[in-house]
Design an enzyme around this catalytic site. Structure first.
Site, mmCIF file in Angstrom:
data_model
loop_
_atom_site.group_PDB
_atom_site.id
_atom_site.type_symbol
_atom_site.label_atom_id
_atom_site.label_comp_id
_atom_site.label_asym_id
_atom_site.label_seq_id
_atom_site.Cartn_x
_atom_site.Cartn_y
_atom_site.Cartn_z
ATOM 1 N N PHE A 191 -11.504 -8.069 13.356
ATOM 2 C CA PHE A 191 -10.356 -8.412 12.505
ATOM 3 C C PHE A 191 -10.055 -7.265 11.525
ATOM 4 O O PHE A 191 -10.943 -6.763 10.844
ATOM 5 C CB PHE A 191 -10.669 -9.698 11.733
ATOM 6 C CG PHE A 191 -9.573 -10.083 10.768
ATOM 7 C CD1 PHE A 191 -8.317 -10.456 11.226
ATOM 8 C CD2 PHE A 191 -9.791 -10.039 9.398
ATOM 9 C CE1 PHE A 191 -7.306 -10.793 10.340
ATOM 10 C CE2 PHE A 191 -8.784 -10.379 8.510
ATOM 11 C CZ PHE A 191 -7.536 -10.757 8.981
ATOM 12 N N GLN A 192 -8.819 -6.868 11.482
ATOM 13 C CA GLN A 192 -8.340 -5.771 10.620
ATOM 14 C C GLN A 192 -9.091 -4.470 10.860
ATOM 15 O O GLN A 192 -9.283 -3.664 9.960
ATOM 16 C CB GLN A 192 -8.390 -6.161 9.138
ATOM 17 C CG GLN A 192 -7.359 -7.238 8.791
ATOM 18 C CD GLN A 192 -7.156 -7.455 7.307
ATOM 19 O OE1 GLN A 192 -8.065 -7.273 6.514
ATOM 20 N NE2 GLN A 192 -5.955 -7.859 6.925
ATOM 21 N N GLU B 79 0.816 -1.220 0.000
ATOM 22 C CA GLU B 79 0.000 0.000 0.000
ATOM 23 C C GLU B 79 0.851 1.273 0.000
ATOM 24 O O GLU B 79 0.423 2.317 -0.496
ATOM 25 C CB GLU B 79 -0.955 0.018 1.195
ATOM 26 C CG GLU B 79 -2.080 -1.017 1.113
ATOM 27 C CD GLU B 79 -1.682 -2.394 1.636
ATOM 28 O OE1 GLU B 79 -0.489 -2.604 1.949
ATOM 29 O OE2 GLU B 79 -2.579 -3.263 1.721
ATOM 30 N N MET C 254 24.164 9.448 2.992
ATOM 31 C CA MET C 254 24.055 10.724 3.693
ATOM 32 C C MET C 254 24.321 10.554 5.191
ATOM 33 O O MET C 254 24.989 11.384 5.814
ATOM 34 C CB MET C 254 22.666 11.342 3.456
ATOM 35 C CG MET C 254 22.536 12.755 3.980
ATOM 36 S SD MET C 254 23.749 13.884 3.253
ATOM 37 C CE MET C 254 22.885 14.437 1.795
ATOM 38 N N LYS D 171 -17.811 -1.434 5.367
ATOM 39 C CA LYS D 171 -18.189 -2.444 4.370
ATOM 40 C C LYS D 171 -19.698 -2.447 4.123
ATOM 41 O O LYS D 171 -20.145 -2.638 2.990
ATOM 42 C CB LYS D 171 -17.714 -3.826 4.852
ATOM 43 C CG LYS D 171 -17.625 -4.841 3.727
ATOM 44 C CD LYS D 171 -16.848 -6.075 4.145
ATOM 45 C CE LYS D 171 -16.788 -7.095 3.025
ATOM 46 N NZ LYS D 171 -16.013 -8.292 3.407
#
Lengths: 588, 97
Positions: free
Chosen positions: A136-137, A74, A499, A186
């Site tokens: 969940f999630q 993502e 760096m 959802k």
């Protein structure tokens, strides 16, 4: 929330008005896709998952209208959306599922917020009745992303999807642009509602994106500028965001005032213009940094005085009167007090200033920049362009700039290669420099280049990346392979986190604590993804290798092996003032 | 020199607006001494947060503009001291009672 959303026809309203022919019923997911099409979105970057599955199911039927690019993480989606937005000026769009899918967007959201990039991220969320139950999630995405978004909203009913999307796009692209996140449960994605006409958002009661230009502020600024002996323009990304390049050129040409650019402002003023004096900041050019503390009027346009530009603020431009032209009121007087603040869009302010300012020339003042350019050339550039021994980053970028005539879109990551590219790539056009500025996000460049290529397919897009940052999002090679995206990848490999190593060398007695990297065979890795690849180590092979990369009609990977302990100079050391910029390692 | 200020923030009333306001203050490490928030009597879609903070005048001015940058915030006003906080919070408590 319902009462706060833009009014559109709801299912009830629609059915009462169309008694003869009942409105077609569609899901919240399809409503979302219709909204995106209505907002002229044609490309989405995303990754599916449980809580966003209804949207993906609807997307299956929208392949002719919406191109979905399946990224490999993502973070890749959000950076790709950023790259798309930065080159096209449109709003970039990313899709992700709930929980970890959404939290993987956080770095990109933060990056887009600080770098003023217009994107809309849409995340799936668990069913509304499960919110707050540790399902969940299920992660509280709204509170997680409040600090990293310009605005966010959670939608729990299908009828609120269209107004939320309308507001999201309006907020993302207006005023100082930024990222917006819309979290859709959802059940809202599944819910059936009447198909309705999309109503774009044009106004929000509490949000005033563009201040009205105050002419008295412009006149005060013009008085200061007309009386100045050593005026100096610092041009930031606001020039690009407001499309003010032509206005800035006209203003500089009429007034004769030299222009320097910030990192994100590169491309906003042509580097081959006689009034262009260089790039500002910690690794910027010598003259622009030193003369910040010599000018008498500093005209800062569309920039926010980032600490990488100012160095130690207590030593910054103390002698100068400051004119600050800025659309974001919160940036005015935040870091550097303005003598005259012009709270306005950069293009409008510059256009008004042109008429109020006198024609002028400052040959001695501009000459002082040229003298310092000569010093920088002798101390730094000459050596970097004509080195002996190992390849140097600077010569690679110098050749790349010449071979593309400064007209490619260059996407950089974060670190030495980024500073070197900013110094030596001679950007000719707006929206050709894509980099992670304020957030300094390693891993940005590869996915952002994917987005940039899809946002501007006719342009040559080259991702210039260090070996460290490349490996942070290297999985996006899979995206390039799957969609045959002809992005060019140039990795400047010094087998170090360069760096950080440079700082360890200069400020930590060369204690190289965990910065050396054992890298994989990058050529084989690219080839595993069906990407033609080449490695170059010798100077005599460099131009041919670059040409092969540029001429390729497909994606191409080029690894340039550069000196392990090369440093980027000039440098304003941490805590020092801009005039204390150093050109070489200090002698002890 | 730090002192007390009363912040009166007029905004839309939705689920997240108070978090957004407090986030700005937290990020700037502005100490919140008292806080009262309510929806408007005649229009529940709008509301106000009344906050007594302890900070410097310079930071108060900067924070005001950062608060007004929030999409839902219409206006952020501030007043020196706690008098306005006491007056407005008492007034609202009376009405609510």
């Amino acid at each position: 929330m319902d009462a706060l959303l833009t009014k559109i026809k709801t299912a009830g309203e629609a059915s009462s008005k169309k008694e003869a022919s009942p409105a077609k019923m569609i899901s919240g997911s399809e409503t979302l896709l219709q909204c995106l099409v209505a907002e002229n979105v044609n490309t989405l970057f995303g990754y599916p998952g449980g809580a966003i599955m209804p949207v993906y199911d609807a997307l299956y039927g929208y392949a002719d209208k919406l191109t979905h690019i399946l990224v490999r993480h993502e973070q890749g989606a959000v950076h790709a959306a950023q790259g798309f937005a930065r080159v096209s000026g449109k709003v970039g769009v990313a899709l992700a599922t709930s929980g970890p899918g959404a939290t993987n967007l956080v770095t990109g959201l933060a990056d887009a917020l600080i770098d003023s990039t217009p994107i809309v991220c849409i995340t799936g969320q668990v069913f509304a009745h499960l919110l707050g139950t540790d399902a969940f999630q299920e992660i509280d995405v709204i509170n997680t992303t409040i600090p990293v978004t310009k605005w966010n909203i959670q939608v729990t009913e299908a009828k609120d999807i269209a107004p939320a999307i309308a507001k999201a796009f309006y907020i993302a692209r207006t005023g100082r642009p930024g990222p917006v996140l819309v979290d859709i449960t959802k059940n809202a994605q599944n819910e059936m509602i009447a198909e309705a006409e999309y109503v774009p958002c044009k106004n929000i009661r509490t949000y005033k994106p563009k201040p009205e230009l105050n002419l008295s502020q412009v006149e005060e600024a013009a008085k200061l500028i007309n009386a100045a002996k050593r005026p100096y323009i610092l041009a930031g990304q606001g020039i690009l965001l407001s499309g003010a390049t032509e206005a800035l050129i006209a203003f500089s040409e009429k007034t004769g005032i030299p222009v320097a650019s910030t990192l994100l402002g590169l491309g906003g003023f042509p580097t081959d213009h006689p009034n262009y004096v260089g790039y500002l900041g910690m690794h910027g050019n010598y003259g622009p940094n030193v003369n910040t503390n010599e000018c008498d009027v500093l005209i800062a346009v569309g920039m926010r005085f980032d600490d990488r530009v100012t160095g130690n603020v207590s030593k910054y431009a103390k002698q100068a009167k400051v004119v600050h032209i800025e659309i974001d009121r919160a940036e005015i007087n935040k870091i550097i007090p303005a003598t005259v603040a012009v709270h306005a869009d950069a293009k409008e302010a510059l256009t008004a200033l042109i008429t109020k300012c006198d024609s002028n020339q400052y040959p001695e003042w501009i000459g002082s920049f040229h003298k310092m350019k000569d010093i920088e050339f002798e101390k730094v550039i000459k050596h970097e362009f004509n080195p002996t021994g190992e390849l140097m980053m600077a010569e690679v970028i110098h050749h790349l700039s010449e071979m593309t005539n400064g007209e490619a879109i260059i996407v950089t990551d974060v670190g030495q290669h980024q500073m070197t590219t900013s110094r030596y790539y001679e950007y000719k056009n707006p929206r050709t420099n894509v980099t992670s500025g304020g957030a300094g996000t390693m891993g940005f460049a590869l996915p952002a280049a994917i987005g940039a290529k899809l946002g501007m397919p006719v342009k040559q897009v080259i991702a210039v990346i260090g070996d460290g940052g490349y490996q942070m999002t290297v999985q996006e090679l899979g995206t390039i392979m799957q969609y045959k995206i002809p992005v060019k990848i140039l990795v400047l490999n010094n087998n170090f986190l360069g760096m950080v190593r440079q700082w360890q060398q200069l400020f930590h007695e060369k204690r190289y604590s965990f910065t050396e990297m054992s890298n994989p065979n990058f050529v084989k890795l690219a080839e595993a993804y069906d990407i033609p690849a080449r490695k170059v180590e010798k100077r005599e092979d460099l131009k041919a290798a670059l040409k092969e990369m540029l001429d390729a009609e497909t994606s191409f990977f080029l690894e340039a092996v550069v000196g392990k302990e090369d440093n980027v100079f000039p440098m304003v050391p941490a805590g020092a003032g801009v005039a204390e910029v150093i050109l070489e390692i200090p002698k002890k | 020199m730090k002192q007390n200020f009363t912040l009166a923030i007029h905004s839309d009333n939705n689920f997240s607006v108070l978090n957004r306001i407090v986030n700005i203050l937290n990020r700037r490490r502005v100490r919140i001494k008292k806080l009262m928030a309510h929806e408007n009597e005649n229009d529940f879609t709008r509301g106000m947060a009344l906050i007594l903070v302890h900070t410097t005048p310079d930071l108060m001015e900067k924070v005001k503009h950062q608060l007004e940058k929030l999409i839902e915030v219409e206006q952020a006003l501030y007043y020196e001291g706690s008098d306005v906080y006491i007056e407005l919070s008492a007034k609202h408590t009376e009405v609510a009672a």
